[in-house]
Design an enzyme around this catalytic site. Structure first.
Site, PDB file in Angstrom:
ATOM      1  N   TYR A  53      32.965  23.005  30.771  1.00 12.40           N
ATOM      2  CA  TYR A  53      33.988  22.020  30.452  1.00 12.40           C
ATOM      3  C   TYR A  53      34.540  21.431  31.748  1.00 12.40           C
ATOM      4  CZ  TYR A  53      37.893  19.546  28.624  1.00 12.40           C
ATOM      5  OH  TYR A  53      38.758  18.524  28.309  1.00 12.40           O
ATOM      6  N   SER A  58      46.597  27.077  39.823  1.00 13.16           N
ATOM      7  CA  SER A  58      45.974  27.440  41.104  1.00 13.16           C
ATOM      8  C   SER A  58      47.018  27.956  42.105  1.00 13.16           C
ATOM      9  CB  SER A  58      45.253  26.216  41.661  1.00 13.16           C
ATOM     10  OG  SER A  58      44.388  26.598  42.687  1.00 13.16           O
ATOM     11  N   GLN A 103      47.336  23.132  48.500  1.00 16.69           N
ATOM     12  CA  GLN A 103      47.493  23.805  47.211  1.00 16.69           C
ATOM     13  C   GLN A 103      48.569  23.134  46.384  1.00 16.69           C
ATOM     14  OE1 GLN A 103      45.398  26.243  46.252  1.00 16.69           O
ATOM     15  NE2 GLN A 103      46.314  25.733  44.288  1.00 16.69           N
ATOM     16  N   HIS A 147      48.085  20.108  43.934  1.00 16.24           N
ATOM     17  CA  HIS A 147      47.365  20.205  42.662  1.00 16.24           C
ATOM     18  C   HIS A 147      48.240  19.855  41.467  1.00 16.24           C
ATOM     19  CE1 HIS A 147      43.320  21.405  43.399  1.00 16.24           C
ATOM     20  NE2 HIS A 147      43.671  22.366  44.225  1.00 16.24           N
ATOM     21  N   GLU A 181      44.932  34.058  44.210  1.00 14.89           N
ATOM     22  CA  GLU A 181      43.626  33.457  43.950  1.00 14.89           C
ATOM     23  C   GLU A 181      42.934  33.159  45.287  1.00 14.89           C
ATOM     24  OE1 GLU A 181      43.909  29.527  42.390  1.00 14.89           O
ATOM     25  OE2 GLU A 181      41.815  29.426  41.778  1.00 14.89           O
ATOM     26  N   HIS A 182      43.629  32.442  46.167  1.00 10.78           N
ATOM     27  CA  HIS A 182      43.110  32.151  47.508  1.00 10.78           C
ATOM     28  C   HIS A 182      44.017  32.821  48.530  1.00 10.78           C
ATOM     29  CE1 HIS A 182      42.149  28.496  45.054  1.00 10.78           C
ATOM     30  NE2 HIS A 182      40.955  28.674  45.592  1.00 10.78           N
ATOM     31  N   ASP A 233      36.752  25.171  48.489  1.00 16.29           N
ATOM     32  CA  ASP A 233      36.929  24.352  47.289  1.00 16.29           C
ATOM     33  C   ASP A 233      35.735  23.435  47.068  1.00 16.29           C
ATOM     34  OD1 ASP A 233      39.402  25.402  46.768  1.00 16.29           O
ATOM     35  OD2 ASP A 233      40.522  23.778  47.739  1.00 16.29           O
ATOM     36  N   GLU A 283      29.165  67.081  19.618  1.00 21.83           N
ATOM     37  CA  GLU A 283      29.851  65.901  19.065  1.00 21.83           C
ATOM     38  C   GLU A 283      29.616  65.789  17.556  1.00 21.83           C
ATOM     39  OE1 GLU A 283      29.259  62.221  21.161  1.00 21.83           O
ATOM     40  OE2 GLU A 283      30.380  62.904  22.910  1.00 21.83           O
ATOM     41  N   HIS A 324      21.496  62.512  15.623  1.00 22.30           N
ATOM     42  CA  HIS A 324      21.176  62.256  17.034  1.00 22.30           C
ATOM     43  C   HIS A 324      20.332  63.409  17.578  1.00 22.30           C
ATOM     44  CE1 HIS A 324      24.256  59.186  16.759  1.00 22.30           C
ATOM     45  NE2 HIS A 324      24.092  58.854  18.027  1.00 22.30           N
TER      46      HIS A 324
END
Lengths: 439, 439
Positions: free
Chosen positions: A137, A246, A268, A271, A335-336, A369, A423, A428
């Site tokens: 997207y 961001s 930054q 943005h 994030e950065h 970026d 178990e 099994h």
């Protein structure tokens, strides 16, 4: 939220916290709570409509939200040809170089399958297999985010995803920005659809007559897109990661270049109003110099209003020393993270929570970026504590395989029998017993 | 759902589909829709209470749902000592061997950091860093799932997770099964809490006085636990993967051993009424022989009722040839896939959607469930199309790093400037320009 134990310098555009006590960190580092849940009802309706009425619903929503009636959602070859003519030679060349770097970095993430003999007669291995259908997207708006196409499309190509679907909203004339079409075409992405918002996410999650259904959806978007991604995730469609605004944290000591620090903070801040900007330093002079530079550079920005608003919500934190700064940054999990400190390698070694780290005075976030090669789709909102950014891994599944010989099951069989019995899973146990106790 | 185009053989315990047309696959392969959303309201209340009242809420819910009032949620050292005495030597030894194999397989998943020079003067790399705080949920019930502790605890240890929290519900006397405590202690997991259900997930997601907050939650559970995990995920807490009932697909040709096929189907079917079992074969005789074996073996199972119910919902599909079988299996995307076919390596190469694949007649799923070394926490419900099983990767984040030299930014700078300008992000451009256009 009450601010105590620190001073707010009025004419400093960021909130200043001088030597805050550790007990105050949590409050200082808190991000604004952004909860897309309030949109769930609205967005659920969009999803439901698209699931039921498919293309018809896409047409309706596109007309309502984007102000244009689209007949054919698929971008035509002719449109792509025209777009290619509109993109400057310079930009084409730049995209090519960036793509080359991104490809190099992501190709190196390929994993060779190693067969491990875990036990006598038992071979186990993993194989990376492409997710066959993925959706990208790309949001609309004034600026065309063609760089995100590179960041998502290149690893998808390297992974070998068979079907790559790209959805992006049309403008009021029903067109897509030429740079978007050029970048997609450059990566040989053929299925580009003129549909945006929650309806695009729904289309990729459930499929319509035009838009193919995919298994995983990637990419940024507004709060409606975010809510839609989280809702389709509940239906079992994989998504890249939870989204948030961001962020950057700049960690600077006296070795920094204040104009670079200011430029990184602003890159930054531009943005959007909700961008998160954090300056951490052990040197009060850095704060003063960065402030002067911020004021100077801010004046010249076309997105001055965004940047100024975002700075007003941002924080500058004075810490006692480098160690405390590292601890605070790991608590924030940016994030950065830009390290404009002298011993940046030593500091980088101690960073355990961050999306992507930029080392030294000559490594701006903007490089990552666009063009250095690392991925720019990264965990925001503190998610870096548990999430990685997008990488080649995001476009593959790792399937495990095992092959056991007759001798192997005979030797390991009793171990499995004992465990299965403990178990209380007797079938099994039988599945193993039959294979080596058989006469 | 209407069944058409195939025959239901009444006395065959699985539903039989003979050479179904591809157009019918989707319907045949459909899993029952399990939507935990109907529990959201109930579970949200539990989460909210735990968030607000913390330990007090845990105590209340444990008393209400588990029928016991717990004063100290943390399992004491004394309890662990006592548990260790109750576990048989044989089981201890089995757990040790299994743990060793699991460790070998997961240690091999460690990734070395490689520095990539993507462009002259530009170095980029990734580093795997442990998620520092993780939570493991181990369900209660009659059978103690100590094997899941190995599958989650071992990679967590290898990754280097600092804090490993384990929650599991107490029985009516306030005790935890000795095998659970032994396995946890064996992995040096010290923080074991007597709390289960949605309240345990809430405790790990938000933290209480007793239970530490974690960044990622792993482990299976009932529908309340599943709903709780999905709800806390919406709050940004990472979870291992979406959950669904366990599944196996057995792909068999005439080279198979029908008694093994039946045993493998039953070992999945015994898990519970909702277990998904699929038999795919290109040979009608395999169906007949497997049916006989199923009837024989079923009779002897203690969990006969579970297994029989689950078989009644299961499907046997006769396909034209091996190629069609592969295609059908990739469409189904089973959690476990057992290949009892002659050319199992060639077939395995063509499998693109599966959690874990078991090759040949002597490789039962039970081996991977317990002791061969691969992980048993795998994507169910078709999620194998986009999700991997749990691995070392699940316990780390991969942080990207980059270091750019003065020369590097000078050379790559113009590329970044061009791209930033095209995206109308002028502060991004400035952050680069300043660094190399500076006099």
């Amino acid at each position: 939220m009450s601010y105590y134990g620190f001073v707010v310098i009025k004419d400093f555009s960021m909130k200043l916290f001088e030597y805050p006590d550790k007990s105050e960190w949590k409050e200082i580092l808190q991000r604004p709570v952004l909860d897309s849940r309030s949109l769930d009802e609205k967005v659920s309706l969009v999803l439901k409509e698209v699931k039921m009425k498919r293309d018809e619903a896409l047409r309706e929503f596109t007309s309502r939200f984007d102000g244009i009636t689209i007949h054919d959602f698929l971008v035509s070859e002719n449109e792509i040809l025209q777009a290619k003519q509109k993109v400057s030679k310079e930009l084409k060349k730049a995209i090519q170089i960036a793509a080359n770097n991104i490809e190099k970095f992501h190709i190196a993430q390929k994993e060779k399958s190693k067969v491990i003999t875990t036990f006598s007669g038992i071979k186990c291995w993993r194989k990376s297999v492409a997710i066959s259908k993925v959706g990208l997207y790309i949001p609309g708006g004034t600026a065309p985010l063609f760089s995100t196409i590179l960041m998502l499309g290149i690893p998808a190509r390297i992974a070998g995803c068979e079907e790559i679907v790209l959805c992006t909203p049309p403008d009021k004339s029903g067109n897509i920005h030429p740079a978007i079409l050029f970048a997609a075409d450059f990566l040989k992405i053929k299925k580009i659809y003129k549909v945006g918002g929650a309806q695009a996410i729904a289309a990729m999650a459930y499929g319509t007559e035009s838009v193919p259904q995919v298994y995983k959806i990637f990419g940024p978007g507004n709060q409606y897109v975010t809510a839609a991604k989280q809702l389709v995730a509940r239906d079992g469609v994989a998504i890249d990661m939870p989204a948030g605004p961001s962020e950057v944290a700049v960690f600077a000591d006296k070795s920094c270049v204040p104009s670079f620090v200011a430029a990184d903070l602003l890159s930054q801040a531009e943005h959007g109003n909700d961008s998160q900007v954090l300056l951490v330093t052990n040197d009060k002079k850095v704060l003063e110099k960065a402030k002067l530079e911020l004021d100077l550079q801010l004046e010249q920005l076309p997105r001055k209003v965004f940047a100024a608003n975002s700075l007003a919500n941002s924080k500058a934190i004075l810490v006692k020393n480098i160690e405390e700064g590292i601890e605070l940054i790991n608590e924030y999990a940016p994030e950065h993270l830009i390290l404009q400190v002298k011993n940046y390698k030593r500091v980088a070694d101690k960073i355990i929570n961050a999306g992507s780290v930029f080392l030294g005075n000559y490594t701006p976030e903007a490089a990552g970026d666009y063009a250095s090669g690392t991925n720019h789709t990264l965990p925001t909102n503190g998610y870096a504590k548990a999430f990685s950014g997008v990488s080649l891994d995001s476009f593959v599944k790792k399937i495990t395989f095992q092959e056991i010989s007759k001798g192997g099951i005979k030797k390991l069989g009793p171990v499995i029998e004992t465990m299965a019995e403990a178990e209380e899973l007797i079938a099994h146990k039988n599945a193993v017993s039959l294979r080596f106790r058989k006469k």
